[in-house]
Design an enzyme around this catalytic site. Sequence first.
Site, PDB file in Angstrom:
ATOM      1  N   ASP A  37      33.136 -89.229  16.277  1.00 61.81           N
ATOM      2  CA  ASP A  37      32.876 -88.280  15.191  1.00 61.81           C
ATOM      3  C   ASP A  37      34.001 -88.324  14.159  1.00 61.81           C
ATOM      4  OD1 ASP A  37      30.815 -87.671  16.793  1.00 61.81           O
ATOM      5  OD2 ASP A  37      31.388 -85.574  17.163  1.00 61.81           O
ATOM      6  N   ALA A  38      35.228 -88.446  14.655  1.00 57.14           N
ATOM      7  CA  ALA A  38      36.378 -88.441  13.740  1.00 57.14           C
ATOM      8  C   ALA A  38      36.326 -89.666  12.822  1.00 57.14           C
ATOM      9  CB  ALA A  38      37.675 -88.424  14.528  1.00 57.14           C
ATOM     10  N   GLU A  39      35.927 -90.799  13.387  1.00 58.89           N
ATOM     11  CA  GLU A  39      35.832 -92.000  12.563  1.00 58.89           C
ATOM     12  C   GLU A  39      34.723 -91.854  11.520  1.00 58.89           C
ATOM     13  OE1 GLU A  39      37.281 -95.563  15.534  1.00 58.89           O
ATOM     14  OE2 GLU A  39      35.534 -94.397  16.100  1.00 58.89           O
ATOM     15  N   TYR A  40      33.637 -91.243  11.935  1.00 56.27           N
ATOM     16  CA  TYR A  40      32.533 -90.997  11.004  1.00 56.27           C
ATOM     17  C   TYR A  40      33.012 -90.099   9.861  1.00 56.27           C
ATOM     18  CZ  TYR A  40      27.951 -89.681   9.228  1.00 56.27           C
ATOM     19  OH  TYR A  40      26.870 -89.468   8.410  1.00 56.27           O
ATOM     20  N   ASP A  41      33.698 -89.003  10.236  1.00 54.35           N
ATOM     21  CA  ASP A  41      34.191 -88.069   9.214  1.00 54.35           C
ATOM     22  C   ASP A  41      35.115 -88.759   8.221  1.00 54.35           C
ATOM     23  OD1 ASP A  41      32.757 -86.091  10.340  1.00 54.35           O
ATOM     24  OD2 ASP A  41      34.448 -85.186  11.422  1.00 54.35           O
ATOM     25  N   GLU A 118       3.574 -84.954  24.687  1.00 48.25           N
ATOM     26  CA  GLU A 118       4.917 -84.766  24.140  1.00 48.25           C
ATOM     27  C   GLU A 118       5.310 -83.295  24.143  1.00 48.25           C
ATOM     28  OE1 GLU A 118       4.375 -85.499  19.594  1.00 48.25           O
ATOM     29  OE2 GLU A 118       3.245 -87.082  20.606  1.00 48.25           O
ATOM     30  N   LYS A 120       6.194 -79.647  22.941  1.00 47.51           N
ATOM     31  CA  LYS A 120       5.854 -78.868  21.749  1.00 47.51           C
ATOM     32  C   LYS A 120       7.113 -78.104  21.356  1.00 47.51           C
ATOM     33  CE  LYS A 120       2.329 -75.850  19.825  1.00 47.51           C
ATOM     34  NZ  LYS A 120       3.191 -74.954  19.066  1.00 47.51           N
ATOM     35  N   ASP A 122       9.627 -75.638  19.417  1.00 47.93           N
ATOM     36  CA  ASP A 122       9.433 -74.303  18.880  1.00 47.93           C
ATOM     37  C   ASP A 122      10.262 -74.123  17.618  1.00 47.93           C
ATOM     38  OD1 ASP A 122       8.444 -71.811  18.690  1.00 47.93           O
ATOM     39  OD2 ASP A 122       9.670 -70.937  20.270  1.00 47.93           O
ATOM     40  N   ARG A 141       5.081 -76.278   6.088  1.00 47.89           N
ATOM     41  CA  ARG A 141       3.651 -76.330   6.354  1.00 47.89           C
ATOM     42  C   ARG A 141       2.915 -75.288   5.517  1.00 47.89           C
ATOM     43  NH1 ARG A 141       0.398 -73.514  10.166  1.00 47.89           N
ATOM     44  NH2 ARG A 141      -1.553 -74.608  10.511  1.00 47.89           N
ATOM     45  N   GLU A 181       9.161 -81.407  13.268  1.00 45.06           N
ATOM     46  CA  GLU A 181       9.496 -80.014  13.518  1.00 45.06           C
ATOM     47  C   GLU A 181      11.000 -79.803  13.341  1.00 45.06           C
ATOM     48  OE1 GLU A 181       6.853 -78.185  14.351  1.00 45.06           O
ATOM     49  OE2 GLU A 181       7.567 -76.389  15.399  1.00 45.06           O
ATOM     50  N   TYR A 233       6.924 -86.261  14.696  1.00 45.63           N
ATOM     51  CA  TYR A 233       5.852 -86.475  15.668  1.00 45.63           C
ATOM     52  C   TYR A 233       4.541 -86.979  15.072  1.00 45.63           C
ATOM     53  CZ  TYR A 233       4.983 -81.648  14.146  1.00 45.63           C
ATOM     54  OH  TYR A 233       4.800 -80.534  13.396  1.00 45.63           O
ATOM     55  N   LYS A 321       0.224 -74.715  26.617  1.00 43.35           N
ATOM     56  CA  LYS A 321       1.399 -73.843  26.468  1.00 43.35           C
ATOM     57  C   LYS A 321       2.043 -73.505  27.814  1.00 43.35           C
ATOM     58  CE  LYS A 321       2.284 -71.911  22.905  1.00 43.35           C
ATOM     59  NZ  LYS A 321       1.680 -71.124  21.845  1.00 43.35           N
ATOM     60  N   CYS A 415      34.124 -42.531  21.636  1.00 45.79           N
ATOM     61  CA  CYS A 415      34.150 -43.798  22.368  1.00 45.79           C
ATOM     62  C   CYS A 415      34.018 -43.546  23.869  1.00 45.79           C
ATOM     63  CB  CYS A 415      35.452 -44.528  22.063  1.00 45.79           C
ATOM     64  SG  CYS A 415      35.691 -45.981  23.087  1.00 45.79           S
ATOM     65  N   CYS A 418      37.684 -44.619  25.510  1.00 43.98           N
ATOM     66  CA  CYS A 418      38.950 -43.916  25.260  1.00 43.98           C
ATOM     67  C   CYS A 418      38.745 -42.511  24.710  1.00 43.98           C
ATOM     68  CB  CYS A 418      39.835 -44.725  24.320  1.00 43.98           C
ATOM     69  SG  CYS A 418      39.219 -44.766  22.624  1.00 43.98           S
ATOM     70  N   CYS A 433      34.594 -47.797  17.373  1.00 43.23           N
ATOM     71  CA  CYS A 433      35.698 -46.952  17.861  1.00 43.23           C
ATOM     72  C   CYS A 433      36.919 -47.352  17.049  1.00 43.23           C
ATOM     73  CB  CYS A 433      35.942 -47.232  19.345  1.00 43.23           C
ATOM     74  SG  CYS A 433      37.573 -46.760  19.917  1.00 43.23           S
ATOM     75  N   CYS A 438      42.422 -48.625  22.217  1.00 41.05           N
ATOM     76  CA  CYS A 438      41.355 -48.362  23.188  1.00 41.05           C
ATOM     77  C   CYS A 438      41.373 -49.482  24.248  1.00 41.05           C
ATOM     78  CB  CYS A 438      40.020 -48.338  22.449  1.00 41.05           C
ATOM     79  SG  CYS A 438      38.595 -48.355  23.548  1.00 41.05           S
TER      80      CYS A 438
HETATM   81  S1  IVH Z   1       1.159 -82.486  16.238  1.00 41.08           S
HETATM   82  C1  IVH Z   1      -2.764 -81.432  13.688  1.00 41.08           C
HETATM   83  N1  IVH Z   1       3.173 -82.512  17.838  1.00 41.08           N
HETATM   84  O1  IVH Z   1       2.735 -77.103  16.637  1.00 41.08           O
HETATM   85  C2  IVH Z   1      -1.623 -80.845  14.395  1.00 41.08           C
HETATM   86  N2  IVH Z   1       2.766 -80.524  16.596  1.00 41.08           N
HETATM   87  O2  IVH Z   1       0.319 -75.419  16.585  1.00 41.08           O
HETATM   88  C3  IVH Z   1      -0.593 -81.890  14.544  1.00 41.08           C
HETATM   89  N3  IVH Z   1       4.406 -78.761  17.009  1.00 41.08           N
HETATM   90  O3  IVH Z   1       2.276 -76.854  13.188  1.00 41.08           O
HETATM   91  C4  IVH Z   1       0.596 -81.332  15.116  1.00 41.08           C
HETATM   92  N4  IVH Z   1       5.616 -79.859  18.458  1.00 41.08           N
HETATM   93  O4  IVH Z   1       4.632 -77.152  14.052  1.00 41.08           O
HETATM   94  C5  IVH Z   1       2.474 -81.789  16.956  1.00 41.08           C
HETATM   95  N5  IVH Z   1       4.942 -82.686  19.319  1.00 41.08           N
HETATM   96  C6  IVH Z   1       4.249 -81.978  18.434  1.00 41.08           C
HETATM   97  C7  IVH Z   1       4.613 -80.672  18.075  1.00 41.08           C
HETATM   98  C8  IVH Z   1       3.831 -79.967  17.155  1.00 41.08           C
HETATM   99  C9  IVH Z   1       5.468 -78.729  17.802  1.00 41.08           C
HETATM  100  C10 IVH Z   1       3.947 -77.625  16.185  1.00 41.08           C
HETATM  101  C11 IVH Z   1       3.731 -77.955  14.747  1.00 41.08           C
HETATM  102  C12 IVH Z   1       2.346 -77.487  14.414  1.00 41.08           C
HETATM  103  C13 IVH Z   1       2.078 -76.548  15.521  1.00 41.08           C
HETATM  104  C14 IVH Z   1       0.616 -76.471  15.767  1.00 41.08           C
END
Ligand code: IVH
Length: 672
Positions: A37-41, A118, A120, A122, A141, A181, A233, A321, A415, A418, A433, A438
């Site tokens: 990292d240091a070299e990159y910086d 794959e 999902k 968040d 989106r 994402e 993705y 899910k 408090c 104290c 406080c 304290c």
């Molecule tokens: S594919 C046509 N792949 O999930 C939908 N979505 O509920 C194509 N998301 O808006 C989405 N990981 O924000 C896809 N590996 C993944 C994902 C992914 C998270 C999210 C994405 C999408 C939402 C749909």
Amino acid sequence: MATSVTPEIVSRVEALRRSLHRHNYRYYVLDDPEISDAEYDQLLRELMALEKAWPELASPDSPSVRVGAPPLSKFETTTHTIPMLSLDNGFSDSEIVDFDRRIKRFLKLEEKILYTAEPKFDGLAVELVYQEGRLVMASTRGDGITGEVITDNVRTIKAVPLILQNFKNQHIPPLLEVRGEVFMGHEGFRHLNAERLQQDLPPFANPRNAAAGSLRQLDSAITAQRPLEIFFYGVGRAIDLDSISHWETLQQLKRLGFRINPYIRAKIDIQQVLSYYKQLREKRLQLPYEIDGMVVKVDDLPLQNRLGSTSRSPRWAIAYKFQALQSTTEILNIEVQVGRTGTLTPVACLKPVKVSGVTVGRATLHNQDEIRKKDIRIGDTVLVQRAGDVIPEVVKVIETKRSGREIVFEMPQSCPVCGSTVVREMGEAATRCINANCPAQVKERIKHFASKGAFDIDGLGDKLVDQMVDKGLLTSYADIFTLDQKKLEELERMGPLSAKNLMTAVEQSKQIHFSRFLFALGIRHVGEHVAKVLADNFGNLSSLSRASRQDLEAIDGIGPAVAESVESFLAQIENQKTLDRLLNSGIQIQQATERRAQTLKEKTFVLSGTLESMTRRQAKEVIEMAGGRVSSTVSRNTDYLVAGESAGSKLQRAKDLGIAIIDEEAFKKLLG
Ligand code: IVH
């Protein structure tokens, strides 16, 4: 005035950009960096210095643009050429098996369908448009049809390629819309929230909100400071991307420099999808970022086309899910904790409950406003949530479970530790406080002082500090340096050996960089970042003490609240006495100005084995202060290998490459 640009400068700038793009690719996409990292910086700093001296060389594709662009007054919107749909959800194996059946029926196929599975992520979906290999636009989106243009913000995310390079002989498409994402990892999230609390800003409720808040900043310089990450993705429109399967598309994206998640399984049938789901659900708890399920996609692109979409979601994909990391339990009591700066934090004591495998007994309620907003009462049944290893929190009250006997909580007027008066300043969420002596504050200040980013005193843990304050061995952090080993030995769970080790750790911690010293003092609003800024600008404690509030505010990154807090901390006689005691107890502050004595300029070190007189971190700091670099791997570019006790494979590699090997003695001589 700078001289005019020469061909040498132009070619140096181009070489630096090429090399930084390449190192980014190795780091983010291949997860196999070639430099530290240091070299990159160092490379990045050189590029930024050249671009500053010759502004005509600026380019929107330069790796230096990651620091952000001038703020906008509002976001433009854009219409996605191909709508960004959402996904259908499934919550059980049978729903996923149904999905597979539906697909076969729709396609009138008997044989097995192969899928890609794959994680999902968040976070927030984004679309990035590349023309002739250059990132020209990025958008959210939005409602799926139109999104907001957030190009400047997305450019600051380090894993986003600004230009595409054909790393592996991949033809660069003239037009490419990639989708992915944006999210924030657990560590980045914790760090950001700690900084925010430090600055009296409300913390983000979860990594997803933090990512959303960071991505929708009109000032991209703020986004640049947020630890945002991205996985790609899928694609929208693309010209000349000629794969016939989703998996192959992902491989092509990877060859173009896009970061693809490593936990993707390809070309598996529906039974294998179900068993991979179970594996991923286990893996989830160890991942450094949040995932809330698995996305199952038909792999074959011609089949995807035949399946098409409904107005809401594609027929060829489904999100399987995970169970939320939430459970319901009862609030037995609400206690109030007092923090380092006196902030009173209400904490819910819960009837212990398992939340996805971990027993939770306490959850933070943040502050009085939060309790009022959620109308949380003692005796309530509540939904609690655990996200990764983030502190558990109360999501909401289950009102239908109310009996009427619940007790409304009020913040105490004094408090709880104290008994001093508490105050709530105008415009602040926190109640505080105001008694600096304290015992709760004293304990927290000492813990902070000894913590990793500060004096980093090994063995001085939270329980020990509590005990030492309760027994009167410590009344301030300055007492740490005058501890008596005999008295330490008498403490609970302390023997002669641990006492001796603690004394050694205290002794070792006395060499400290100015910025860590400042951070350790626990001045309100002075987190690690602000401490660095102050150290860089003032160099040493006496210049900082002489600075007026105006001097402080004139510094980039220092606002009125910090300036006020630093000035008033240093003006208090009590604090001055503590500082004098610290300085008289043998602490040596390595001053930032010493950086100018660049005796090791351009020299690259690799540290191996343990050193006797300093920790590895301290060694790294002194090398960097003298202008040198520390790399984690031995290469032909290494100048010295510092071999400590039981140096291993790095030592062998250095020998093989004929690199200068020095022991601790020689290393200290070199440092002067
Ligand atoms: S594919 C046509 N792949 O999930 C939908 N979505 O509920 C194509 N998301 O808006 C989405 N990981 O924000 C896809 N590996 C993944 C994902 C992914 C998270 C999210 C994405 C999408 C939402 C749909």
